[in-house]
Every structure is written in structure tokens, then in C-alpha cells.
Enzyme design. Structure first.
Site, PDB file in Angstrom:
ATOM      1  N   ARG A 179     -42.737 -15.864  21.972  1.00 29.69           N
ATOM      2  CA  ARG A 179     -43.784 -14.854  21.771  1.00 29.69           C
ATOM      3  C   ARG A 179     -44.558 -15.109  20.488  1.00 29.69           C
ATOM      4  NH1 ARG A 179     -43.400  -9.759  23.954  1.00 29.69           N
ATOM      5  NH2 ARG A 179     -44.049  -8.848  21.977  1.00 29.69           N
ATOM      6  N   ARG A 183     -48.876 -22.362  14.555  1.00 28.64           N
ATOM      7  CA  ARG A 183     -50.216 -22.957  14.523  1.00 28.64           C
ATOM      8  C   ARG A 183     -50.353 -23.960  13.387  1.00 28.64           C
ATOM      9  NH1 ARG A 183     -52.345 -17.312  14.617  1.00 28.64           N
ATOM     10  NH2 ARG A 183     -52.443 -16.760  16.805  1.00 28.64           N
ATOM     11  N   ARG A 257     -31.975  -2.364  23.335  1.00 32.18           N
ATOM     12  CA  ARG A 257     -31.967  -2.055  21.897  1.00 32.18           C
ATOM     13  C   ARG A 257     -32.845  -0.830  21.722  1.00 32.18           C
ATOM     14  NH1 ARG A 257     -28.582  -3.420  18.316  1.00 32.18           N
ATOM     15  NH2 ARG A 257     -30.039  -3.957  16.631  1.00 32.18           N
ATOM     16  N   ARG A 288     -39.383  -3.538   9.598  1.00 30.08           N
ATOM     17  CA  ARG A 288     -40.786  -3.550   9.191  1.00 30.08           C
ATOM     18  C   ARG A 288     -41.243  -2.175   8.729  1.00 30.08           C
ATOM     19  NH1 ARG A 288     -43.003  -5.542  15.163  1.00 30.08           N
ATOM     20  NH2 ARG A 288     -41.746  -4.097  16.348  1.00 30.08           N
ATOM     21  N   GLU A 313     -38.982   0.956  10.255  1.00 31.10           N
ATOM     22  CA  GLU A 313     -38.402   0.764  11.599  1.00 31.10           C
ATOM     23  C   GLU A 313     -37.010   0.158  11.479  1.00 31.10           C
ATOM     24  OE1 GLU A 313     -41.073  -1.137  14.421  1.00 31.10           O
ATOM     25  OE2 GLU A 313     -39.379  -2.196  15.315  1.00 31.10           O
ATOM     26  N   TYR A 362     -39.511  -7.345  28.857  1.00 34.90           N
ATOM     27  CA  TYR A 362     -40.107  -7.197  27.526  1.00 34.90           C
ATOM     28  C   TYR A 362     -41.622  -7.395  27.674  1.00 34.90           C
ATOM     29  CZ  TYR A 362     -40.215  -8.252  22.414  1.00 34.90           C
ATOM     30  OH  TYR A 362     -40.442  -8.275  21.054  1.00 34.90           O
ATOM     31  N   ASP A 364     -45.630  -6.642  27.127  1.00 35.33           N
ATOM     32  CA  ASP A 364     -46.669  -6.045  26.288  1.00 35.33           C
ATOM     33  C   ASP A 364     -47.516  -5.139  27.177  1.00 35.33           C
ATOM     34  OD1 ASP A 364     -45.896  -7.348  23.964  1.00 35.33           O
ATOM     35  OD2 ASP A 364     -47.101  -9.122  24.410  1.00 35.33           O
TER      36      ASP A 364
HETATM   37  N1  UDP Z   1     -39.503 -12.517  14.730  1.00 34.95           N
HETATM   38  C1  UDP Z   1     -38.900 -12.970  13.583  1.00 34.95           C
HETATM   39  N2  UDP Z   1     -39.475 -12.706  12.368  1.00 34.95           N
HETATM   40  C2  UDP Z   1     -40.611 -11.986  12.261  1.00 34.95           C
HETATM   41  C3  UDP Z   1     -41.239 -11.510  13.436  1.00 34.95           C
HETATM   42  C4  UDP Z   1     -40.642 -11.793  14.659  1.00 34.95           C
HETATM   43  O1  UDP Z   1     -37.855 -13.600  13.635  1.00 34.95           O
HETATM   44  O2  UDP Z   1     -41.059 -11.753  11.125  1.00 34.95           O
HETATM   45  C5  UDP Z   1     -38.854 -12.828  16.035  1.00 34.95           C
HETATM   46  C6  UDP Z   1     -37.857 -11.741  16.432  1.00 34.95           C
HETATM   47  O3  UDP Z   1     -36.766 -12.347  17.093  1.00 34.95           O
HETATM   48  C7  UDP Z   1     -38.640 -10.889  17.398  1.00 34.95           C
HETATM   49  C8  UDP Z   1     -39.512 -11.929  18.097  1.00 34.95           C
HETATM   50  O4  UDP Z   1     -39.814 -12.883  17.071  1.00 34.95           O
HETATM   51  O5  UDP Z   1     -37.795 -10.202  18.308  1.00 34.95           O
HETATM   52  C9  UDP Z   1     -40.791 -11.383  18.688  1.00 34.95           C
HETATM   53  O6  UDP Z   1     -41.534 -10.744  17.673  1.00 34.95           O
HETATM   54  P1  UDP Z   1     -42.727  -9.727  17.982  1.00 34.95           P
HETATM   55  O7  UDP Z   1     -43.458  -9.498  16.725  1.00 34.95           O
HETATM   56  O8  UDP Z   1     -43.479 -10.229  19.162  1.00 34.95           O
HETATM   57  O9  UDP Z   1     -41.916  -8.416  18.379  1.00 34.95           O
HETATM   58  P2  UDP Z   1     -42.373  -6.913  18.759  1.00 34.95           P
HETATM   59  O10 UDP Z   1     -43.605  -6.586  17.973  1.00 34.95           O
HETATM   60  O11 UDP Z   1     -42.534  -6.898  20.246  1.00 34.95           O
HETATM   61  O12 UDP Z   1     -41.180  -6.127  18.304  1.00 34.95           O
END
Ligand code: UDP
Length: 385
Positions: A179, A183, A257, A288, A313, A362, A364
Site C-alpha cells: 500500500r 519513489r 484490529r 499517529r 491513535e 482492507y 479504501d
Molecule cells: N506503515 C509503516 N510506517 C508508516 C506508515 C505505514 O510501517 O509510517 C505500514 C504499516 O504496516 C501500515 C501499512 O504500512 O499498516 C499501510 O499504511 P497506511 O498508511 O496505508 O495505513 P492506513 O492509513 O490504512 O492505516
């Protein structure tokens, strides 16, 4: 077809999947009854105004609409304008702040280098070679290390993922990390999708508008599972609740979760200077901090107010009764899901089970809309055949 209280179809759950199905069916002239167990539609996109700061708080965590599918984008744009917000995420690690995703900005500040775009692939290949990862990644950790090398994995991914999923990343499916874009540029747009934004007047207004149509009746505070005995058989049902709950958890619950949110309004105009900062170290218990006013930079009055609404969170283990957020996909849960799907198809042949909860995926928001459009259109084609 037997009408139920004069309805041609029932939609259980007014999240983004259910509202999309309801709208497409109503546009085709059907009378649709939408049952929502919560007090308002919108599922986990639901927002709440924070009075002091004026910010639209995303009650279930930040939701940014992004897609590369023009059909999905056209559909949602029928009901709202979007504000052009492009999502950026910062990461806090060892007392420093970095720009995600994994790209030139992060690599150069993490390693203290001045890599050029054309040098990134070789640099990462060198890091990956040092890490001793096999050719084909077998799990999340190997996949992540093969994308970015071990030092970046350890700093930004390993601990965040362990907090988020409550397990060792080696136990997780490699698809989760796919996901996150990697880049070889300074593009810090978190998503690879260019069609992106937040509904200009908030998500609640979007859902109200989707359901505002002759032919749609919304009943909130009404649980389909409690009401289904009153719905005549033969009426098509579009169910978007958890599939295991539909069947009374008879094979045991599918694992999820959950998240706990700690919200506060602070007496400052700007707390962190951006909408989302990830905390990627193990010693910080949350994953976060969301600061909601930054999702609406066009709203100058709210931006200026000397208050701001923030939310920490905390991911947590889930048990039945908790809010399900992320499906925990692994071979055991995949097998359990397959059993529930078979049983649901056998027991409720006139029912379509969909959405993030129903499909246990999962998804979006855009994916839920796309799936709902497909579901509703296929249903209409068959009905009219
Ligand atoms: N992830 C990570 N570090 C970060 C952000 C994301 O390791 O700073 C990993 C983590 O395993 C997460 C996955 O990337 O479950 C997908 O992140 P995304 O931001 O897409 O998650 P969402 O916003 O759906 O919670």
C-alpha cells in the site's frame, strides 16, 4: 418480487458501500430501504464539528478520498465538490521529522546523502544486498526490506507495523506494505492517486446528499439483524455488516484490529503544522496524531482560530463488541472467511454481502465505491434481463 413495506430492496448499513448501492438502485427507479444501526449514516467516514476550533473531526480516524478510477471519481463528484487537498504524511523517528512516503526526501535526510533520482535504485539494491533477504519475499518484513533496505525498515516500518498490527511483521502478509508507495523522486504526495481531496462541506454532507433522493428511505438506529424477521423472503438484501456477525459468529469471530482515539482541543492555532504525523518508534505508544483543521486549508477562518482539534491513535486488540477497523488477513482467517462466505451464500441466497466489513477486506473508500457500483449495476442488469 414481494415488496417489503413497499420496498424493492433493503440495504443494511449506510457506510460508503451501502449508500452507493442504495443510490444506484434508486436512480434506476427502485424503492430502497436503508437500515443503519448507528444514529447517522456515513460509517467510519462520519465527522463531528469541534466547536472551539471549528474543525471537522474525523471521528474514526482521518479519511482522505483518493482514487485513480475516473468512474468512481465522477460518481462521488455528483454529490459534493472536493477541496483539492493532497495528503502528505510526516514521520517522527528518533527526535527528527521526515517526509513519507519512502522516497528521495526521506532517504536523503535519513542517510545524510544527496542522491539523485537515477541513483536510488542502485542505492536501495546495495542496501537490500546487505540485508540478506531471499529473492522472493515470503512475508511483510521481507517485502518491506526488499523495497527499502534494513535501516529504513527498522526506523520507519518495523515498530509502526508492530504497534499497528500487534504482532511481529514476519507474521503479516506482504500485501499490506505494498500500500505504501516507494519513489525515486521528491514527490511527497502520500498516495499515488491524483484524483484526491476531502468533501468541501465534509463527509456528513456527502452522505446526506447521496441518500437525498426519491426512492430512498433511511432508518437510523435500526439494526438489520434485529429487524430481518420482518422483511419478507424474496426481497433482495445488500448487507454490509460483518459476515461472521450475520451468521451469529457460529464458527468463531474473524479477527480484527481496533483503534482507540484520544481526542483533545488545544489552545493553539496550529499544533503540528500538518494533518497527520506518524510516530514510528516503539517507545511512543500511539501510531499517529491527526490534526483535522489541516484537511481544509481553504477554510481560512478555521485555520486562523486560536484552537485546534487533535487526536492520538492507539491500535488495540479487538474482541466482539469493539469497533472493527482492520481485518487481520492470514491463512487461518482466510479459511474462516471462506467458510462464512459459503454458509452465507447457502443460508441467504438473495443476499449480497459487501463492503469492508462484509467482505473482510482492507478497502479504501474508493475501492468500496467501485465494488458497490459493480454490485448494483450487475444486480440491475440481471433484474432487467
Ligand atoms: N506503515 C509503516 N510506517 C508508516 C506508515 C505505514 O510501517 O509510517 C505500514 C504499516 O504496516 C501500515 C501499512 O504500512 O499498516 C499501510 O499504511 P497506511 O498508511 O496505508 O495505513 P492506513 O492509513 O490504512 O492505516
Amino acid at each position: 418480487m414481494t415488496p417489503v413495506f413497499g420496498y424493492d430492496a433493503v440495504v443494511a448499513g449506510a457506510g460508503i458501500w451501502g449508500c452507493t448501492v442504495a443510490r444506484v438502485l434508486a436512480d434506476a427507479g427502485l424503492a430502497v430501504l436503508v437500515l443503519e444501526r448507528r444514529s447517522a449514516p456515513g460509517g467510519n467516514c462520519r465527522c463531528e464539528k469541534d466547536e472551539a476550533s471549528g474543525a471537522e473531526v474525523h471521528v474514526y480516524g482521518s479519511h482522505i478520498f483518493h482514487t485513480s478510477d475516473s468512474k468512481t471519481w465522477s460518481f462521488v463528484n455528483r454529490f459534493t465538490a472536493f477541496n483539492g487537498y493532497q495528503h502528505k504524511v510526516l514521520a517522527r523517528h528518533a527526535g527528527k521529522t521526515y517526509f513519507l512516503p519512502l522516497g528521495l526526501a526521506l532517504l536523503n535526510s535519513f542517510y545524510g546523502l544527496e542522491l539523485k533520482p537515477g541513483e536510488v535504485a542502485d542505492f536501495i539494491a546495495g542496501e537490500v544486498a546487505k540485508s540478506g533477504i531471499p529473492g522472493t519475499p515470503r512475508n511483510f518484513e521481507e517485502q518491506a526490506v526488499s523495497f527499502v533496505g534494513r535501516p529504513v525498515y527498522e526506523a520507519f516500518i518495523k515498530n509502526y507495523t508492530a504497534k499497528q498490527w500487534g504482532c511481529d511483521p514476519k507474521e503479516l502478509d506482504a500485501s499490506i506494505i505494498r500500500r505504501l508507495p516507494v519513489r525515486a523522486s521528491y514527490d511527497v504526495n502520500y498516495f499515488a492517486d491524483l484524483l484526491q481531496g476531502i468533501p468541501r462541506w465534509g463527509y456528513n454532507a456527502l452522505f446526506a446528499e447521496m441518500l437525498h433522493r426519491t426512492g430512498i428511505t433511511l432508518r437510523c438506529g435500526t439494526d438489520y439483524l434485529a429487524e430481518r424477521k420482518h422483511i419478507p423472503s424474496g426481497v433482495p438484501v445488500f448487507y454490509s455488516g460483518p459476515v461472521d456477525e450475520l451468521l451469529g459468529f457460529r464458527f468463531g469471530p474473524l479477527p480484527w484490529r481496533t483503534l482507540r482515539f484520544e481526542r483533545e482541543t488545544l489552545p493553539v492555532a496550529d499544533f503540528q503544522g500538518t494533518s497527520v504525523v506518524n510516530y514510528t518508534d516503539a517507545d511512543v505508544p500511539y501510531t499517529r496524531i491527526h490534526e483535522f483543521k489541516h484537511f481544509h486549508p481553504e477554510d481560512a477562518e478555521t485555520m486562523r482560530r486560536p484552537f485546534t482539534a487533535v487526536c492520538r491513535e492507539y491500535p488495540a486488540a479487538w474482541k466482539p463488541g469493539d469497533e472493527p477497523y482492520y481485518p487481520v488477513s492470514n491463512p487461518q482467517s482466510d479459511a474462516l472467511l471462506a467458510r462464512y462466505r459459503e454458509e452465507a451464500a447457502r443460508e441467504f441466497p438473495g443476499m449480497t454481502v459487501g463492503g469492508r466489513l462484509g467482505e473482510y477486506k482492507y478497502y479504501d473508500m474508493d475501492k468500496s465505491v467501485a465494488r458497490a457500483l459493480e454490485t448494483a449495476e450487475t444486480f440491475l442488469k440481471k433484474r432487467n434481463a
